[in-house]
Design a protein around this motif. Structure first.
Motif, short mmCIF file in Angstrom:
data_model
loop_
_atom_site.label_atom_id
_atom_site.label_comp_id
_atom_site.label_asym_id
_atom_site.label_seq_id
_atom_site.Cartn_x
_atom_site.Cartn_y
_atom_site.Cartn_z
N MET A 1 5.91 39.17 44.62
CA MET A 1 7.21 38.19 45.27
C MET A 1 8.79 38.75 45.13
O MET A 1 9.06 39.45 44.20
N LEU A 2 9.80 39.09 46.27
CA LEU A 2 10.69 39.19 46.54
C LEU A 2 11.89 37.96 45.74
O LEU A 2 11.31 37.28 46.40
N LEU A 3 12.04 38.07 45.09
CA LEU A 3 13.30 37.42 44.64
C LEU A 3 14.65 36.49 45.19
O LEU A 3 15.12 37.27 46.13
N PRO A 4 14.73 35.72 45.53
CA PRO A 4 15.56 35.04 46.10
C PRO A 4 17.14 35.24 46.04
O PRO A 4 16.79 35.38 44.62
N ALA A 5 18.14 36.03 46.99
CA ALA A 5 19.54 36.06 46.24
C ALA A 5 19.92 34.63 46.16
O ALA A 5 19.70 34.25 46.31
N ASP A 6 20.68 35.32 45.11
CA ASP A 6 21.87 34.02 44.40
C ASP A 6 23.19 33.96 45.10
O ASP A 6 23.87 34.56 44.31
N LEU A 7 22.80 32.99 46.26
CA LEU A 7 24.33 33.17 47.46
C LEU A 7 24.45 31.73 47.12
O LEU A 7 23.63 30.17 46.99
N PRO A 8 25.67 31.80 47.20
CA PRO A 8 26.65 32.29 47.66
C PRO A 8 26.88 33.30 46.16
O PRO A 8 27.46 32.95 45.40
N THR A 9 27.57 34.55 46.50
CA THR A 9 28.64 35.41 45.52
C THR A 9 29.77 34.89 45.15
O THR A 9 30.15 34.81 45.68
N PRO A 10 30.11 34.89 43.81
CA PRO A 10 31.41 34.14 42.93
C PRO A 10 32.52 35.51 43.63
O PRO A 10 32.68 36.90 44.20
N LEU A 11 33.71 34.57 44.10
CA LEU A 11 34.21 35.02 44.69
C LEU A 11 35.55 35.07 43.05
O LEU A 11 35.73 33.95 42.29
N GLN A 12 35.76 36.11 42.95
CA GLN A 12 37.35 36.33 41.49
C GLN A 12 38.39 36.52 41.71
O GLN A 12 38.16 37.59 42.55
N VAL A 13 38.90 36.47 41.28
CA VAL A 13 40.52 36.62 41.32
C VAL A 13 40.98 37.24 40.20
O VAL A 13 41.26 37.07 39.05
N LEU A 14 41.96 38.23 41.09
CA LEU A 14 42.62 39.27 39.50
C LEU A 14 43.62 39.15 39.80
O LEU A 14 44.23 38.73 40.43
N ASP A 15 43.94 39.28 38.42
CA ASP A 15 45.76 38.97 37.89
C ASP A 15 45.20 40.54 38.06
O ASP A 15 45.96 41.22 36.80
N ASP A 16 46.74 41.15 38.73
CA ASP A 16 46.70 42.95 38.30
C ASP A 16 48.51 42.21 38.97
O ASP A 16 49.12 42.35 40.03
N PRO A 17 48.48 43.12 37.98
CA PRO A 17 50.59 43.44 38.09
C PRO A 17 50.88 44.17 39.61
O PRO A 17 52.04 44.15 39.66
N ASP A 18 50.83 44.80 39.80
CA ASP A 18 51.14 46.42 41.21
C ASP A 18 50.83 45.63 41.99
O ASP A 18 51.75 45.12 42.96
N PHE A 19 49.68 44.36 42.08
CA PHE A 19 49.73 43.99 43.43
C PHE A 19 50.36 42.39 43.43
O PHE A 19 51.04 42.55 44.80
N ALA A 20 50.15 42.00 42.09
CA ALA A 20 51.89 40.96 42.02
C ALA A 20 53.23 40.74 42.38
O ALA A 20 53.62 40.49 43.26
N ARG A 21 53.61 41.94 41.86
CA ARG A 21 54.93 42.95 41.92
C ARG A 21 55.28 42.85 43.85
O ARG A 21 56.18 43.73 44.38
N ALA A 22 53.33 43.31 44.45
CA ALA A 22 53.90 43.39 46.20
C ALA A 22 54.30 42.56 46.78
O ALA A 22 53.67 42.37 48.17
N GLY A 23 53.20 41.60 46.25
CA GLY A 23 53.50 39.83 46.54
C GLY A 23 51.78 39.89 47.43
O GLY A 23 52.21 39.26 48.47
N VAL A 24 51.12 40.92 46.54
CA VAL A 24 49.59 40.75 47.29
C VAL A 24 48.65 39.59 46.41
O VAL A 24 48.19 40.00 45.35
N GLU A 25 48.01 39.19 46.53
CA GLU A 25 46.79 38.59 46.37
C GLU A 25 45.34 39.22 46.39
O GLU A 25 44.90 40.06 47.41
N LEU A 26 44.50 39.72 45.52
CA LEU A 26 44.05 40.41 45.08
C LEU A 26 42.34 39.88 44.41
O LEU A 26 42.41 38.93 43.86
N ARG A 27 41.73 39.53 45.96
CA ARG A 27 39.88 38.55 45.17
C ARG A 27 38.82 39.63 45.26
O ARG A 27 38.63 40.62 46.61
N LEU A 28 37.89 39.76 44.13
CA LEU A 28 36.71 40.72 44.58
C LEU A 28 35.38 39.31 44.52
O LEU A 28 35.46 37.92 44.30
#
Length: 293
Positions: A1-28
């Motif tokens: 039996m194939l187990l169901p997927a664990d959805l929705p998958t997590p949404l992770q916000v990253l604190d990245d200094p290079d993106f912060a300096r560019a004024g861009v938010e980065l999420r995974l």
């Protein structure tokens, strides 16, 4: 039996200094956590095809891939769980005589019969898509077909509050995940695919063909970056490996190298170079797991 997927998958916000300096938010968008044996975009694309196979009474799956194909491993694992046979046509006849790498070993461990062919025969077989007999479902390379596109199209629905400032980014190998994301976007958001192989023009045609097959129409919400494939499919030059190592050090996540790391490096370059408008919110879909150490 194939187990169901664990959805929705997590949404992770990253604190990245290079993106912060560019004024861009980065999420995974952590689709690498979707399923224990059929991870990432492979679950999204395979699930509707597997349902079609079971409903149609198929007894086996045949598909195609390269030496490190996540798709081959995913099909092998899913087929085994569902009690189906599986055949993987592998690009590169020289691999048959070589020691199996970890990826091909995993596919064989899940019962997949591997058939190694020359690159010329591989291209021909991809076009012909012949089943080995009745009761076999033939899946394309990477699993990208109309059903797969519709499976991937639910990803944007798991990203609340999409708007014009949003850019949803994913790797591109065969185009199915990008086609699905682009079709599922709302609120003026856009999709960017990062090509993991040399394929300018060809990959755009593939996405358009998939849109037509899945929806009978085209979408104007996407584009493909061809500047960060790092030499082609499967290529991991030292600078890419170093970027992945630094990313893992910063954020505690070791990215898969052949697709995900290229995508992360692309959006990092675009942010640092000022090619992303300040205020942009970038969501990178993490489509797969890193190689075992």
């Amino acid at each position: 039996m194939l187990l169901p997927a664990d959805l929705p998958t997590p949404l992770q916000v990253l604190d990245d200094p290079d993106f912060a300096r560019a004024g861009v938010e980065l999420r995974l968008k952590r689709d690498d956590l979707a399923h224990p044996t059929v991870p990432g975009n492979k679950w999204r694309k395979l699930a509707p095809n597997l349902a079609h196979a079971v409903e149609g009474g198929a007894h086996g799956l045949l598909t195609y891939g390269g030496a490190y194909s996540t798709h081959l491993r995913a099909v092998a694992a899913a087929a085994r769980a569902l009690g189906l046979a599986s055949i993987g046509v592998v690009r590169g006849e020289e691999l048959e005589r070589a020691p199996r790498n970890w990826s091909l070993r995993a596919a064989e461990a899940d019962g997949m019969e591997l058939r190694f062919v020359s690159r010329a025969d591989y291209r021909r077989l991809l076009t012909e898509r012949q089943a080995p007999g009745s009761g076999w479902l033939v899946l394309p390379e990477g699993g990208s077909n109309a059903l797969a596109v519709r499976g991937a199209a639910v990803i944007p629905a798991e990203l609340p509050g999409l708007g014009p400032a949003d850019l949803v980014v994913c790797p591109v190998g065969t185009g199915g995940t990008l086609a699905g994301i682009a079709a599922g976007l709302s609120g003026g958001a856009r999709a960017l695919g990062v090509a993991a192989l040399r394929g300018e023009g060809y990959l755009e045609d593939e996405v358009r063909t998939l849109h037509q097959a899945a929806y009978g129409r085209q979408f104007a919400t996407w584009s493909i970056d061809h500047a960060h494939h790092h030499g082609g499919y499967g290529r991991v030059p030292p600078e890419l490996a170093a970027f992945a190592e630094e990313f893992a050090h910063r954020h505690g996540l070791r990215p898969e190298l052949r697709y995900v790391a290229k995508t992360l490096r692309a959006v990092h370059h675009l942010a640092v170079a000022g090619e992303l408008t300040p205020g942009t919110r970038v969501t990178v879909v993490v489509t797969g797991l890193p190689d075992p150490e």
